[in-house]
Write an enzyme that holds these catalytic residues in place. Structure first.
Site, mmCIF file in Angstrom:
data_model
loop_
_atom_site.group_PDB
_atom_site.id
_atom_site.type_symbol
_atom_site.label_atom_id
_atom_site.label_comp_id
_atom_site.label_asym_id
_atom_site.label_seq_id
_atom_site.Cartn_x
_atom_site.Cartn_y
_atom_site.Cartn_z
ATOM 1 N N HIS A 120 0.837 -1.194 0.000
ATOM 2 C CA HIS A 120 0.000 0.000 0.000
ATOM 3 C C HIS A 120 0.875 1.247 0.000
ATOM 4 O O HIS A 120 2.006 1.217 0.482
ATOM 5 C CB HIS A 120 -0.878 0.063 1.259
ATOM 6 C CG HIS A 120 -1.778 -1.089 1.435
ATOM 7 N ND1 HIS A 120 -1.667 -1.961 2.503
ATOM 8 C CD2 HIS A 120 -2.821 -1.535 0.683
ATOM 9 C CE1 HIS A 120 -2.616 -2.889 2.400
ATOM 10 N NE2 HIS A 120 -3.315 -2.655 1.313
ATOM 11 N N HIS A 145 1.215 4.602 1.923
ATOM 12 C CA HIS A 145 0.791 5.095 3.241
ATOM 13 C C HIS A 145 0.896 6.612 3.289
ATOM 14 O O HIS A 145 1.613 7.231 2.508
ATOM 15 C CB HIS A 145 1.614 4.427 4.345
ATOM 16 C CG HIS A 145 1.122 3.043 4.668
ATOM 17 N ND1 HIS A 145 0.591 2.716 5.885
ATOM 18 C CD2 HIS A 145 1.068 1.919 3.918
ATOM 19 C CE1 HIS A 145 0.226 1.440 5.882
ATOM 20 N NE2 HIS A 145 0.512 0.930 4.690
ATOM 21 N N HIS A 199 -3.204 4.109 5.546
ATOM 22 C CA HIS A 199 -3.187 4.105 4.086
ATOM 23 C C HIS A 199 -3.442 5.507 3.545
ATOM 24 O O HIS A 199 -4.197 6.287 4.133
ATOM 25 C CB HIS A 199 -4.251 3.163 3.530
ATOM 26 C CG HIS A 199 -3.982 1.734 3.834
ATOM 27 N ND1 HIS A 199 -4.816 0.738 3.419
ATOM 28 C CD2 HIS A 199 -2.977 1.123 4.496
ATOM 29 C CE1 HIS A 199 -4.336 -0.424 3.817
ATOM 30 N NE2 HIS A 199 -3.223 -0.202 4.486
ATOM 31 N N ASP A 209 -4.517 1.953 -2.021
ATOM 32 C CA ASP A 209 -4.738 0.508 -2.132
ATOM 33 C C ASP A 209 -4.175 -0.007 -3.452
ATOM 34 O O ASP A 209 -4.497 0.515 -4.520
ATOM 35 C CB ASP A 209 -6.233 0.182 -2.079
ATOM 36 C CG ASP A 209 -6.855 0.436 -0.713
ATOM 37 O OD1 ASP A 209 -6.114 0.661 0.255
ATOM 38 O OD2 ASP A 209 -8.105 0.412 -0.632
ATOM 39 N N HIS A 266 3.282 -5.479 3.595
ATOM 40 C CA HIS A 266 2.742 -6.075 4.811
ATOM 41 C C HIS A 266 3.055 -7.565 4.897
ATOM 42 O O HIS A 266 3.346 -8.220 3.897
ATOM 43 C CB HIS A 266 1.226 -5.866 4.869
ATOM 44 C CG HIS A 266 0.844 -4.431 5.046
ATOM 45 N ND1 HIS A 266 0.603 -3.875 6.276
ATOM 46 C CD2 HIS A 266 0.679 -3.433 4.142
ATOM 47 C CE1 HIS A 266 0.297 -2.600 6.128
ATOM 48 N NE2 HIS A 266 0.335 -2.309 4.840
#
Length: 188
Positions: free
Chosen positions: A88, A90, A106, A126, A163
């Site tokens: 993502h 951020h 995000h 995203d 992640h």
């Protein structure tokens, strides 16, 4: 693996069009007029993020290139654990190890819910999941429709985060993606 990534990218770039209400021409005209008043991002503008893991080891780079309808995001990453991982953009351009929480949430300037599968989504930050093979190396090209490179460079910047787990594409606010295993600050 490449075909799956291409199919996901295609789905992500067409999802907003599928979710739009066609409405009547009179109902859609004001939105078109408002969009015409805003200065368009300059196609060809670029940025880059160099990602590091929690131990400070280089993991690779992600580049951004502004297009007329969004941003082309390309990456070459190594030394990642095999499996599926969320990636993502951020909201804060800070990457302090070991947990990279300083990157904030995000990137979501329009205040939507998370996920391309959410009727109230998606965040501008995203992106599709990464599918990392056993050798820990992955290359990807995705198109982030609606994202504007300029917006990533607000007063506190932006970062790219990988992640520990995959993004489920609907759980708000993070897609149940788990901890942060790599991070890089976006720079022009």
């Amino acid at each position: 693996m490449t075909i799956r990534a291409l199919l996901i990218a295609a789905a992500l770039t067409t999802t907003p069009a599928l979710a739009q209400d066609a409405g009547t021409p009179a109902a859609t005209a004001p939105a078109a007029t408002e969009a015409a008043k805003k200065p368009a991002p300059k196609p060809g503008e670029t940025a880059k993020a160099t990602l590091k893991d929690a131990q400070g080891k280089d993991v690779g780079t992600v580049t951004f290139e502004q297009g007329p309808a969004g941003v082309l995001v390309k990456g070459t990453l190594t030394n990642l654990p095999a499996g599926e991982h969320a990636i993502h953009i951020h909201e804060t351009g800070t990457c302090e190890a070991p947990d990279f929480k300083t990157a904030g949430g995000h990137f979501n300037p329009s205040k939507k819910q998370h996920g391309v599968m959410s009727p109230k989504g998606k965040h501008e930050g995203d992106l599709p999941n990464l599918y990392v093979p056993a050798d820990g190396k992955v290359q990807f090209d995705v198109f982030a429709q609606g994202l504007k490179l300029k917006s990533m460079f607000d007063k506190d910047g932006s970062a790219v985060v990988v992640h520990a787990k995959l993004d489920d594409y609907h759980t708000d606010p993070t897609g149940d993606a788990g901890g942060r295993i790599a991070c890089g600050v976006a720079e022009k």
